[in-house]
Enzyme design. Structure first.
Site, PDB file in Angstrom:
ATOM      1  N   ASP A  31      53.359 -17.872  13.213  1.00 40.67           N
ATOM      2  CA  ASP A  31      52.846 -16.771  12.373  1.00 40.67           C
ATOM      3  C   ASP A  31      51.765 -15.959  13.087  1.00 40.67           C
ATOM      4  O   ASP A  31      51.780 -14.734  13.062  1.00 40.67           O
ATOM      5  CB  ASP A  31      52.392 -17.251  10.982  1.00 40.67           C
ATOM      6  CG  ASP A  31      51.278 -18.271  10.972  1.00 40.67           C
ATOM      7  OD1 ASP A  31      50.952 -18.837  12.040  1.00 40.67           O
ATOM      8  OD2 ASP A  31      50.712 -18.525   9.878  1.00 40.67           O
ATOM      9  N   ASP A 161      50.967 -19.492   4.999  1.00 44.55           N
ATOM     10  CA  ASP A 161      50.735 -20.246   3.759  1.00 44.55           C
ATOM     11  C   ASP A 161      50.533 -19.305   2.570  1.00 44.55           C
ATOM     12  O   ASP A 161      51.065 -19.527   1.481  1.00 44.55           O
ATOM     13  CB  ASP A 161      49.496 -21.139   3.905  1.00 44.55           C
ATOM     14  CG  ASP A 161      49.586 -22.049   5.110  1.00 44.55           C
ATOM     15  OD1 ASP A 161      50.691 -22.206   5.655  1.00 44.55           O
ATOM     16  OD2 ASP A 161      48.546 -22.600   5.522  1.00 44.55           O
TER      17      ASP A 161
HETATM   18  C1  GLA Z   1      48.701 -23.901   9.151  1.00 39.06           C
HETATM   19  C2  GLA Z   1      48.197 -22.457   9.104  1.00 39.06           C
HETATM   20  C3  GLA Z   1      49.377 -21.480   9.126  1.00 39.06           C
HETATM   21  C4  GLA Z   1      50.354 -21.785  10.247  1.00 39.06           C
HETATM   22  C5  GLA Z   1      50.707 -23.272  10.274  1.00 39.06           C
HETATM   23  C6  GLA Z   1      51.549 -23.654  11.457  1.00 39.06           C
HETATM   24  O1  GLA Z   1      49.385 -24.211   7.973  1.00 39.06           O
HETATM   25  O2  GLA Z   1      47.424 -22.251   7.946  1.00 39.06           O
HETATM   26  O3  GLA Z   1      48.890 -20.155   9.211  1.00 39.06           O
HETATM   27  O4  GLA Z   1      49.857 -21.355  11.495  1.00 39.06           O
HETATM   28  O5  GLA Z   1      49.543 -24.092  10.270  1.00 39.06           O
HETATM   29  O6  GLA Z   1      52.778 -23.045  11.356  1.00 39.06           O
END
Ligand code: GLA
Length: 347
Positions: A31, A161
């Site tokens: 992301d 997320d």
């Molecule tokens: C955490 C972060 C997300 C993403 C994931 C890995 O959940 O909050 O933004 O980078 O790790 O995919």
């Protein structure tokens, strides 16, 4: 929640809102390189009820504590920051943010990599917007929630997320393009059963190691003369001479391709292709991106041995959960996994 709110604050709530946790089916650590992810909202949700008040106060049923907080002041360093941060961002954009009392009830396990913080951020924003009669799109809500976590809580997370929580819909995976911050909902065929299992080990060193991975991908893009690793393709990676940087970049580039292939497999209801992509994703997260742990590797291995078509760690890694694609009607799957992983628990 009405009675619980009344017990906590001595009056009725004015509005209520909720937002789900998420499991990421494939596409991790992509992301923040403006890549692709494929999360799915969980039936586990965070509910908030709130009412206007003389000052900001929040009560979490899990913590059994009522705390005063201030979105216009410094962070407290506890769970109320995930309420205060998004409200601070909402106020910065010029929206009205009156003092409120908030009650939080959540079935999303905290610290498990299932986005309990994003669920709290999104539910809080939805409730305050409902209270003041203001409107924002799902994408804008997700951006404010992420900005709150970045700027107020000091966590340099991407948008995965918050988008999954704000824009996800039950029964659908969400193909997220983190460059345009847009999502396409993809119905999950009924033959696809995803089980989530926590490895039982607490997540360790998450923030420092997460930020280091994020920096490594930005450094790799700079070396390649590209804005982001989203713009790289596998053939161009040979220009990276640093072995570790090459591995980090290779994960992101191959993971982005796997997400798009996984969407095609989902749309074709092709369980086996989808499962194979999950397995490749885990190998890449463990070998190239180095975010797995022995407990996660063991769990993934036993999930497959017990009959999963595919299994991978989900979320940031360093502990937390795996997601497994398990054939329907395989009742012996979980007992088989549990026997080999006594500390693991089925979410
Ligand atoms: C955490 C972060 C997300 C993403 C994931 C890995 O959940 O909050 O933004 O980078 O790790 O995919």
């Amino acid at each position: 929640m009405r009675e619980a709110f009344d017990r906590a604050f001595g009056h009725s709530p004015a509005v209520a809102a909720s937002a789900p946790g998420r499991v990421n089916l494939i596409g991790d650590h992509t992301d923040y390189a403006e890549g692709f992810c494929l999360p799915m909202p969980l039936p586990l949700e965070t509910h908030v009820a709130l009412a206007p008040a003389a000052s900001f106060r929040a009560r979490s049923e899990a913590m059994a504590a009522t705390l005063a907080f201030d979105p216009y002041g410094p962070p407290r360093g506890d769970w109320t920051d995930y309420i205060a941060g998004p409200l601070a961002e909402l106020a910065k954009t010029g929206f009205e943010v009156p003092p409120v009392e908030i009650l939080v009830r959540s079935s999303v396990p905290a610290g498990a990599g299932l986005s309990s913080s994003a669920a709290l951020e999104v539910a809080t924003l939805r409730a305050v917007l409902a209270l003041t009669g203001q409107r924002l799109s799902d994408g804008e809500i997700a951006r404010l929630a992420q900005a709150g976590e970045n700027n107020y809580c000091g966590v340099q997370c991407g948008i995965l997320d918050q988008m999954a929580s704000a824009a996800g819909r039950r029964g659908h995976a969400l193909l997220l393009d983190c460059r345009t911050n847009t999502g396409r909902r993809v119905p999950v065929p009924s033959a696809f059963h995803f089980n989530i299992v926590h490895c039982g080990a607490p997540r360790r060193l998450v923030d420092g190691a997460y930020n280091a991975r994020r920096k490594a991908t930005a450094d790799a893009a700079r070396h390649l003369g590209l804005p982001m690793l989203r713009d790289a393709d596998a053939s161009g990676l040979a220009a990276l001479t640093d072995g570790e940087m090459l591995k980090r970049a290779r994960h992101v580039v191959t993971e982005n391709a796997r997400v798009l292939a996984a969407v095609a497999a989902l749309e074709a209801a092709d369980l086996h292709s989808f499962g194979a992509l999950m397995n490749e994703s885990h190998a890449s997260l463990a070998g190239d991106f180095d975010v797995s742990t022995p407990a996660l590797d063991r769990l993934v291995e036993s999930a497959r041995r017990a009959g999963a078509i595919g299994a991978r760690l989900t979320g940031a890694g360093f502990g937390g959960c795996i997601v497994a694609l398990v054939p329907a009607g395989l009742p012996e799957w979980w007992p088989g996994v549990a026997a080999a992983n006594p500390h693991a628990w089925l979410v």
